[in-house]
Design a protein around this motif. Sequence first.
Motif, PDB file in Angstrom:
ATOM      1  N   ARG A  43       0.809  -1.247  -0.146  1.00 14.25           N
ATOM      2  CA  ARG A  43      -0.041   0.242  -0.039  1.00 14.25           C
ATOM      3  C   ARG A  43       1.032   1.228  -0.012  1.00 14.25           C
ATOM      4  O   ARG A  43       0.354   2.265  -0.406  1.00 14.25           O
ATOM      5  N   GLU A  44       1.855   1.390   0.520  1.00 17.94           N
ATOM      6  CA  GLU A  44       2.787   2.378   0.691  1.00 17.94           C
ATOM      7  C   GLU A  44       3.398   2.800  -0.679  1.00 17.94           C
ATOM      8  O   GLU A  44       3.915   3.886  -0.914  1.00 17.94           O
ATOM      9  N   GLN A  45       3.440   1.938  -1.544  1.00 18.35           N
ATOM     10  CA  GLN A  45       3.859   2.443  -3.009  1.00 18.35           C
ATOM     11  C   GLN A  45       2.601   2.681  -3.904  1.00 18.35           C
ATOM     12  O   GLN A  45       1.781   1.538  -4.240  1.00 18.35           O
ATOM     13  N   LYS A  46       2.493   3.981  -4.102  1.00 20.28           N
ATOM     14  CA  LYS A  46       1.420   4.489  -5.005  1.00 20.28           C
ATOM     15  C   LYS A  46       1.455   3.709  -6.503  1.00 20.28           C
ATOM     16  O   LYS A  46       0.591   3.171  -7.082  1.00 20.28           O
ATOM     17  N   SER A  47       2.638   4.146  -7.064  1.00 16.66           N
ATOM     18  CA  SER A  47       3.127   3.598  -8.292  1.00 16.66           C
ATOM     19  C   SER A  47       4.313   3.343  -8.500  1.00 16.66           C
ATOM     20  O   SER A  47       5.336   4.169  -8.369  1.00 16.66           O
ATOM     21  N   LEU A  48       4.789   2.231  -8.438  1.00 16.66           N
ATOM     22  CA  LEU A  48       6.172   1.763  -8.507  1.00 16.66           C
ATOM     23  C   LEU A  48       6.879   2.197  -9.787  1.00 16.66           C
ATOM     24  O   LEU A  48       8.229   2.411  -9.912  1.00 16.66           O
TER      25      LEU A  48
ATOM     26  N   GLY B 242      16.404  -3.712 -11.042  1.00 15.93           N
ATOM     27  CA  GLY B 242      15.809  -2.640 -11.997  1.00 15.93           C
ATOM     28  C   GLY B 242      14.466  -3.066 -12.677  1.00 15.93           C
ATOM     29  O   GLY B 242      13.929  -2.437 -13.548  1.00 15.93           O
ATOM     30  N   LYS B 243      13.992  -4.248 -12.296  1.00 20.57           N
ATOM     31  CA  LYS B 243      12.729  -4.768 -12.682  1.00 20.57           C
ATOM     32  C   LYS B 243      11.592  -4.425 -11.649  1.00 20.57           C
ATOM     33  O   LYS B 243      11.579  -4.827 -10.373  1.00 20.57           O
ATOM     34  N   ILE B 244      10.649  -4.026 -12.414  1.00 23.75           N
ATOM     35  CA  ILE B 244       9.459  -3.597 -11.496  1.00 23.75           C
ATOM     36  C   ILE B 244       8.306  -4.721 -11.395  1.00 23.75           C
ATOM     37  O   ILE B 244       7.920  -5.350 -12.585  1.00 23.75           O
ATOM     38  N   TYR B 245       8.238  -5.229 -10.242  1.00 25.01           N
ATOM     39  CA  TYR B 245       6.951  -6.411 -10.067  1.00 25.01           C
ATOM     40  C   TYR B 245       5.638  -6.017 -10.179  1.00 25.01           C
ATOM     41  O   TYR B 245       4.759  -6.755 -10.261  1.00 25.01           O
ATOM     42  N   TYR B 246       5.411  -4.692  -9.486  1.00 23.92           N
ATOM     43  CA  TYR B 246       3.883  -4.308  -9.560  1.00 23.92           C
ATOM     44  C   TYR B 246       3.671  -3.201 -10.279  1.00 23.92           C
ATOM     45  O   TYR B 246       4.508  -2.245 -10.683  1.00 23.92           O
ATOM     46  N   SER B 247       2.529  -2.910 -10.908  1.00 18.46           N
ATOM     47  CA  SER B 247       1.847  -1.768 -11.530  1.00 18.46           C
ATOM     48  C   SER B 247       1.307  -0.898 -10.714  1.00 18.46           C
ATOM     49  O   SER B 247       1.216   0.461 -10.812  1.00 18.46           O
ATOM     50  N   ASP B 248       0.906  -1.444  -9.681  1.00 16.24           N
ATOM     51  CA  ASP B 248       0.264  -0.509  -8.428  1.00 16.24           C
ATOM     52  C   ASP B 248       0.314  -1.318  -7.152  1.00 16.24           C
ATOM     53  O   ASP B 248       1.139  -2.180  -7.114  1.00 16.24           O
ATOM     54  N   THR B 249      -0.521  -1.097  -6.230  1.00 19.59           N
ATOM     55  CA  THR B 249      -0.264  -1.744  -5.103  1.00 19.59           C
ATOM     56  C   THR B 249      -0.758  -2.981  -4.790  1.00 19.59           C
ATOM     57  O   THR B 249      -0.242  -3.778  -4.011  1.00 19.59           O
ATOM     58  N   THR B 250      -1.428  -3.733  -5.924  1.00 17.63           N
ATOM     59  CA  THR B 250      -1.747  -4.899  -5.582  1.00 17.63           C
ATOM     60  C   THR B 250      -1.674  -5.573  -6.836  1.00 17.63           C
ATOM     61  O   THR B 250      -1.738  -7.117  -7.060  1.00 17.63           O
ATOM     62  N   HIS B 251      -1.473  -5.255  -8.191  1.00 14.98           N
ATOM     63  CA  HIS B 251      -1.422  -5.906  -9.759  1.00 14.98           C
ATOM     64  C   HIS B 251       0.166  -6.072  -9.791  1.00 14.98           C
ATOM     65  O   HIS B 251       0.756  -5.157  -9.802  1.00 14.98           O
ATOM     66  N   LEU B 252       0.387  -7.190 -10.097  1.00 13.82           N
ATOM     67  CA  LEU B 252       1.572  -7.610 -10.818  1.00 13.82           C
ATOM     68  C   LEU B 252       1.749  -7.020 -12.380  1.00 13.82           C
ATOM     69  O   LEU B 252       1.014  -7.037 -13.025  1.00 13.82           O
TER      70      LEU B 252
END
Length: 97
Positions: A16-21, A87-97
């Motif tokens: 939750r604390e990461q709004k947009s990775l 350098g790879k982002i696993y989430y697009s937002d707080t709950t979606h990979l």
Amino acid sequence: GEQRKIVIIGLTPGIREQKSLARCFKVPHLLTKGCAEHVSVNQQDVIYGLVVNQKFMDYAKQHPNITIINPYDALCKEGQCTAIHDGKIYYSDTTHL
């Protein structure tokens, strides 16, 4: 007849604390102090997700045509869940990979 093979992807841990990775890579490094590679997840989310995923796994044990993929197995160790790695982002937002 032949039974269909079903794959169920369980719940993911919420961050939750990461709004947009994705934002972590769009702004200068000095402005991204909130973008940790590992973030502690909300403990209630962890418990809920683990319980739901365990129910999926219990159900799959009774139905050999069902396979469960548990994201917690890949993303979490000792209460820390990986949000960004190498350098790879696993989430697009707080709950979606």
